[in-house]
Design an enzyme around this catalytic site. Sequence first.
Site, PDB file in Angstrom:
ATOM      1  N   LYS A  90      33.483 -16.949  23.420  1.00 32.87           N
ATOM      2  CA  LYS A  90      33.430 -18.342  23.888  1.00 32.87           C
ATOM      3  C   LYS A  90      33.860 -19.253  22.739  1.00 32.87           C
ATOM      4  CE  LYS A  90      30.280 -16.237  26.810  1.00 32.87           C
ATOM      5  NZ  LYS A  90      29.544 -14.968  26.578  1.00 32.87           N
ATOM      6  N   GLU A 112      24.816   2.116  38.435  1.00 34.50           N
ATOM      7  CA  GLU A 112      24.098   1.448  39.529  1.00 34.50           C
ATOM      8  C   GLU A 112      24.817   1.593  40.871  1.00 34.50           C
ATOM      9  OE1 GLU A 112      24.717   0.306  36.571  1.00 34.50           O
ATOM     10  OE2 GLU A 112      23.062  -0.872  35.743  1.00 34.50           O
ATOM     11  N   THR A 130      20.623   4.256  33.026  1.00 30.64           N
ATOM     12  CA  THR A 130      21.859   3.649  32.526  1.00 30.64           C
ATOM     13  C   THR A 130      21.924   3.798  31.013  1.00 30.64           C
ATOM     14  OG1 THR A 130      20.903   1.485  32.188  1.00 30.64           O
ATOM     15  CG2 THR A 130      21.768   1.940  34.378  1.00 30.64           C
TER      16      THR A 130
END
Lengths: 537, 537
Positions: B435, B325, B182
């Site tokens: 956030k 994946e 990856t």
Amino acid sequence: MQDRPLALPHVFHRAEQLFGAKTIVARAADSTLTTRTYREWAQRVRRLAAALDALGVSPDARVGTYCWNSPAHLELYFAVPCSGRVLHTLNIRLPVDQLVGVVEHGGDEVVVVERGLFAQFWAVVDRLPAVRRVVVVDDGSPASLPVDDRIVDYDTLLASVEPVSGRFVVEDENRAAAMCHTSGTTGKPKGVLYSHRSTVLHSLGLMVADAAGVGERDVLLPVVPMFHANAWGYPFAAVFAGSTLVLTGPSPSPRDVADLMREQRVTIAAAVPTIWTGVLPELAAGDVPDLRLVFSGGSAVPISLSEAWRTTLGVPLTQGWGMTECSPMVTSGRLRTVHDGATEEEQALVRSRAGSPASLIELRLVDPDTGAELPWDGVARGELQVAGPWVAASYYGDGDPSRFTADGWLCTGDVAVIDDHGFVTLVDRTKDLVKSGGEWISSVELENLVMGIAGVAEAAVIAVPHPKWSERPLACVVRRPGADVSRDDVLAHLAERLPRWQVPDDVVFLDEVPKTSTGKFDKNDLRRRYAGHVMAP
Amino acid sequence: MQDRPLALPHVFHRAEQLFGAKTIVARAADSTLTTRTYREWAQRVRRLAAALDALGVSPDARVGTYCWNSPAHLELYFAVPCSGRVLHTLNIRLPVDQLVGVVEHGGDEVVVVERGLFAQFWAVVDRLPAVRRVVVVDDGSPASLPVDDRIVDYDTLLASVEPVSGRFVVEDENRAAAMCHTSGTTGKPKGVLYSHRSTVLHSLGLMVADAAGVGERDVLLPVVPMFHANAWGYPFAAVFAGSTLVLTGPSPSPRDVADLMREQRVTIAAAVPTIWTGVLPELAAGDVPDLRLVFSGGSAVPISLSEAWRTTLGVPLTQGWGMTECSPMVTSGRLRTVHDGATEEEQALVRSRAGSPASLIELRLVDPDTGAELPWDGVARGELQVAGPWVAASYYGDGDPSRFTADGWLCTGDVAVIDDHGFVTLVDRTKDLVKSGGEWISSVELENLVMGIAGVAEAAVIAVPHPKWSERPLACVVRRPGADVSRDDVLAHLAERLPRWQVPDDVVFLDEVPKTSTGKFDKNDLRRRYAGHVMAP
């Protein structure tokens, strides 16, 4: 990679989650239509699975179905295998003795029967002690039912339980999902057991663009019955892809089929050639603008019929060739780029032949005498053998092991040639070839030529014993109503097109070619009928 | 049913038998084109398999490839796994330390390198003692080679052996076929091992009509590199279906891609959005009449770009979303019948989103705090988890086990919502969410809005630590050449379209958004760069 089984619960839950608003349209006995959403269908599948438990049907039981292409049958197609059981589709056209043999051979605990077919099934039920319950689906038929403890009403049963909640689980992808008996007219019943894996892979095979390319935008009409070879796999593929599915209901007439095609804007339809012969006059140019693919299978596609479809409706017939033992898809006559420069006539010829193999299918040609593999050169003739993950490795109960080679391939019993692009032309069934003076004559080639005569509706060619040549061909011909075709017309037509030794010695005229329970020409019957035929001089 | 493995030898032999006359077109470093038939390709694959044996490469070795989309790479794609070995594609854009880590982690015995990339690879070869041979492919580059016993010429090697005859055999469908690491920019290398089964199923998944519908009539151009996530699986699917395949060769420019699309009459193309931004100005209306599908993946599809493709060339961009994946296909934004009544704008929005799952893929949304499964109601936001037969169950060497749940699902690290037709909208990467004061702000939504401003070429939004709100968004913007876009323009544009608390506190202008080795925005880099950024008042 994750060890996720290729199993029907995935297909079921996918349809429920993604395609809940899509519809299943079904014709009833009186030709009225009902429409249910996939969401409603899924709830009924969940109820049916719970109902089988409530009836005490074993967790791995065979559940027989004796139904047309109907909503209940589509519920059974998923509830039975998703709950771990085996869907055993029973051919409603089987003679009683064969029906008894098939149900016994499958070991069915329960049989689900449509009310319109009830009397026909009930006539044999006392010969089937293992069948504990007969579940009757109300298909709108007025047929009366006897009072008997074995009889259960399908809708009452579904209403009596709570739907199974959560996900169905089938952990072993090689677990049996469905069973179908072949349509052989002689010998013992031969059952084919389909696994979850084979059913999921075959469905994907139909969804592949170059096969049928079944997709969410399709409106799919399998005229081919769900009681035979899983309606060529279309119900499973339709649910997997989220297609709109159109079910023909009981005894559809050619006009019923034509009406469904026109009114439901069908895009893909599949049936035997006899059906397409009947449907064509019921449709007019412009009636089916969305139609893109009309598959014909079960017997050879007459080119004249396919071309009549193309010129009248814009869509030719395409041959899809397969066998119950192969789930059934093996090949199709869809054109490839190699045919782009061909004439209309040449393209029609390709479409009428078996064509090239589906995605996971392997083919080989074998010399029947030496067992040697033959080249794909368009010339060499040999027995066609098939391998693939949706092809049977044996019959259920190990009947007729001679049909499977030592290295695990299926012997089709067909003689074929294959060209260097992988296109198969079936020459004949091994047993239907006319062996004349050491040469093979293809009964199928002769039939195609005879069916090309304008006044001929159907033709079957069989071998008749002959003292000098061992066998000689006899043409059995059905005239179109009102047509005036003579013996000499048929022979003259063939003499222009064939070497002399291939021209049949005689022609007989019939009202109808006898058919097997799946609508194929019953040549065994003809051979028996004409075994002592004396050829006209 | 027959126990036939789902394995690449089937795909290879099918192509060799059915599609021998079809072609593979490849661009060389100097932009000249070479064309080989599948028949020639198959012979070279057979030679390469024999050559690996001749070199003494272990029967289950990992064979590294350090190549562009080239004929040799396509030969390796089949010769390595069909001979039982594992194809290990190495990302040519990896920094040297990561490259060394990945080759060591894979345990590659041999690496096949294109001459134009040779120097770049040779620079690390002494740190890779396990690599016994470096096979160099002549790609037309003039780069000189050192004298070294480890170096072998690819074409000389192929010429030195006889092609393998007969059929390749891989009996266990779960055997490893390929490996890819990856593109994570932090931590240890994470390798994904693809099996024969997963590769065959993923290819079928792409051939399914409602996915890409890759077919024999297609001319396929994977611009996405073969050194990353198997070029999204297109080379395998193309060979399976017999498509004409177009290979971009070394360092393709946008003009090279446009020329290939026009001259080869490409029907399906796939690349990251940056490529499509560059290619659009190189094509004019009418240039690509056969083009039917342009997939964009790797990062979000800007709607404005997709719509520019649609209005200029008649084909919009369609989002294909996946992960290394997951082989990589998970979902695509292809429209379904449910969108038929939607406006062009609404349809564009659907196409720009992740879309609905491929055929064998299962999805679920999970509350990151409670672990509870969330409804598909278009509102609930949770982590997206994926299951399916082409989804990883673990990393090679068991790295980062936290990415896999106890019941075997992959945690994507993405926050998403799913509607009741199964269409996924990715809200953000879990780690890229801003956030702010207990609320989540999606960096992706802000980026899409900013990239809708005419003068903006690219935009990345990141979280910057904030004393009061914990985090606040910062927009990092790249202007189009000559465009005059100010900080106030950006903020005003957003203020019209968003609640006030979601509008970024500040805008910075860059020459370029930093990218990872696979072309994705490198937000880790931006976060490091702006960790101490003081928001303008």
